[in-house]
Design a protein around this motif. Sequence first.
Motif, mmCIF file in Angstrom:
data_model
loop_
_atom_site.group_PDB
_atom_site.id
_atom_site.type_symbol
_atom_site.label_atom_id
_atom_site.label_comp_id
_atom_site.label_asym_id
_atom_site.label_seq_id
_atom_site.Cartn_x
_atom_site.Cartn_y
_atom_site.Cartn_z
ATOM 1 N N GLU A 100 -14.429 24.518 -49.931
ATOM 2 C CA GLU A 100 -15.269 25.721 -49.958
ATOM 3 C C GLU A 100 -14.668 26.785 -50.874
ATOM 4 O OE1 GLU A 100 -16.562 27.087 -46.152
ATOM 5 O OE2 GLU A 100 -17.079 25.082 -45.422
ATOM 6 N N LYS A 102 -28.981 33.363 -56.484
ATOM 7 C CA LYS A 102 -28.937 32.066 -55.810
ATOM 8 C C LYS A 102 -30.350 31.557 -55.565
ATOM 9 C CE LYS A 102 -28.685 34.107 -51.185
ATOM 10 N NZ LYS A 102 -27.872 34.241 -49.940
ATOM 11 N N ARG A 157 -18.215 36.467 -59.517
ATOM 12 C CA ARG A 157 -19.139 37.185 -58.634
ATOM 13 C C ARG A 157 -20.482 36.472 -58.665
ATOM 14 N NH1 ARG A 157 -22.077 42.937 -59.856
ATOM 15 N NH2 ARG A 157 -23.395 42.984 -57.990
ATOM 16 N N CYS A 158 -21.052 36.224 -57.490
ATOM 17 C CA CYS A 158 -22.347 35.563 -57.409
ATOM 18 C C CYS A 158 -23.436 36.540 -57.847
ATOM 19 C CB CYS A 158 -22.603 35.073 -55.986
ATOM 20 S SG CYS A 158 -24.202 34.232 -55.789
ATOM 21 N N TRP A 190 -22.734 32.286 -61.138
ATOM 22 C CA TRP A 190 -21.538 33.129 -61.029
ATOM 23 C C TRP A 190 -21.159 33.667 -62.392
ATOM 24 C CZ3 TRP A 190 -19.292 33.385 -56.044
ATOM 25 C CH2 TRP A 190 -19.756 32.449 -55.134
ATOM 26 N N HIS A 228 -10.707 30.772 -55.614
ATOM 27 C CA HIS A 228 -11.674 31.766 -55.148
ATOM 28 C C HIS A 228 -12.544 31.117 -54.064
ATOM 29 C CE1 HIS A 228 -10.597 34.047 -58.787
ATOM 30 N NE2 HIS A 228 -10.647 32.872 -59.396
ATOM 31 N N TYR A 229 -12.444 31.618 -52.830
ATOM 32 C CA TYR A 229 -13.174 31.030 -51.713
ATOM 33 C C TYR A 229 -14.609 31.561 -51.688
ATOM 34 C CZ TYR A 229 -8.767 29.115 -50.180
ATOM 35 O OH TYR A 229 -7.597 28.410 -50.135
ATOM 36 N N ILE A 230 -15.576 30.638 -51.559
ATOM 37 C CA ILE A 230 -16.983 31.010 -51.633
ATOM 38 C C ILE A 230 -17.763 30.598 -50.386
ATOM 39 C CG2 ILE A 230 -16.970 30.882 -54.148
ATOM 40 C CD1 ILE A 230 -18.422 28.180 -53.908
ATOM 41 N N ARG A 267 -26.122 28.456 -57.128
ATOM 42 C CA ARG A 267 -25.698 29.832 -57.386
ATOM 43 C C ARG A 267 -25.240 30.000 -58.824
ATOM 44 N NH1 ARG A 267 -24.585 32.850 -52.550
ATOM 45 N NH2 ARG A 267 -24.680 31.532 -50.675
#
Length: 380
Positions: free
Chosen positions: A371, A71, A67-68, A46, A9-11, A44
């Motif tokens: 990332e 933060k 899902r964020c 998640w 999962h790219y963040i 963050r």
Amino acid sequence: MSSTVVSTHYISEKVARVRWLPEALHQSERFVTGSWDMDRNFVRVWKLQSNQHVSATGTDDVDQIPRCMDKVPMEDDVTAMEFVDNSTLAVSCADGMFVGLSTIVGNKIFEHHIGHLSLMNVQRAVEEDQVQRLARSGRLHCFQRSQEPAPCTDLAVYGTDIATAGEDGCVNIVSSENIRLVKRSIEADSMALFSLCYVSHQELVAANRMGVLRMLDARVATEAQPKIGIMLPCRDDKSSNFVSSITTHPSQQHILLCGSEEGTITVWDLRNLEYPASYISAHDSPINEIGFHRQDTTKLFTASETGEVWMWSENRAYGGDANRKDGNSPWLSGDRVRALINVEGVITGTRKAMNSFDVHGSRLVCGGDTEAVYIIDNIA
């Protein structure tokens, strides 16, 4: 591990540290990440939620995606994160400040602003939890001659005590009940410290950039510290071997494992410091993090600079027992250790550093310089 499922999962953030929120009775579905080397760094929170875009066949999709939820902006790179209790997170930052305690309840996380200290409480409710800011320390690490702030490089938690290590060679101990007050400041070394670990409530191990480990007593001042130092072995006798990560066995804390710059693992029996108990060739690059599975201590994980995460499992033929009390462990078996430990690659070939991981139940989460976060199900 044939049934292991890896999802990526790219963040859009490089991950310095990642930790699952502790859960006692069920599999954790929330984790926190701390970033580094970004224009703005964040901590963050998640939460894994159902994937609404799973295809009809479901062959290439995952059931849950992170899902964020919230933060917190950070002043500099995050260097370490550990939970003090089920909802209180300790975070250290490279600006020389120990960022303090952030209490996470529900899906909210509150930051600690620069320039003041505060202590607040948490109120849990049936429908929606409320969270209030707790506290923030002042500058914990600075270079003696210039008085410039020194980066806080690592932290360790034991009960309510939080110890921080810095590039100034000092270890500072504060209580989560009042992080404004430094309980103990120890001038542990004349050079930068990069790894720190509690062995017991009274004893710490700190490691410097030259591969020297110092045994520290958390109860006494610098002048009364024991003069105990051990040198990490190296493939090349003419070179030093930087200690990049350290951990103790969760149920046998006299067993200390050190990940190194050259990618090896050195195991020490703290009851006998005359020589290492085991010296294991592992990765071909520095080991960025090393740690045991908290519930199944027959499993060890390592993350490397070249993007690998490996799982080391006690060979069942050895009769591995996570609750062994007699001090007999395959990690203390010297040259025989590789025959008693199975090694499997959980993540390979990412080509960029894997900086951190955490495991809870049957699920592993990893993060690094790609990332992205990687979630591995059925790890056990």
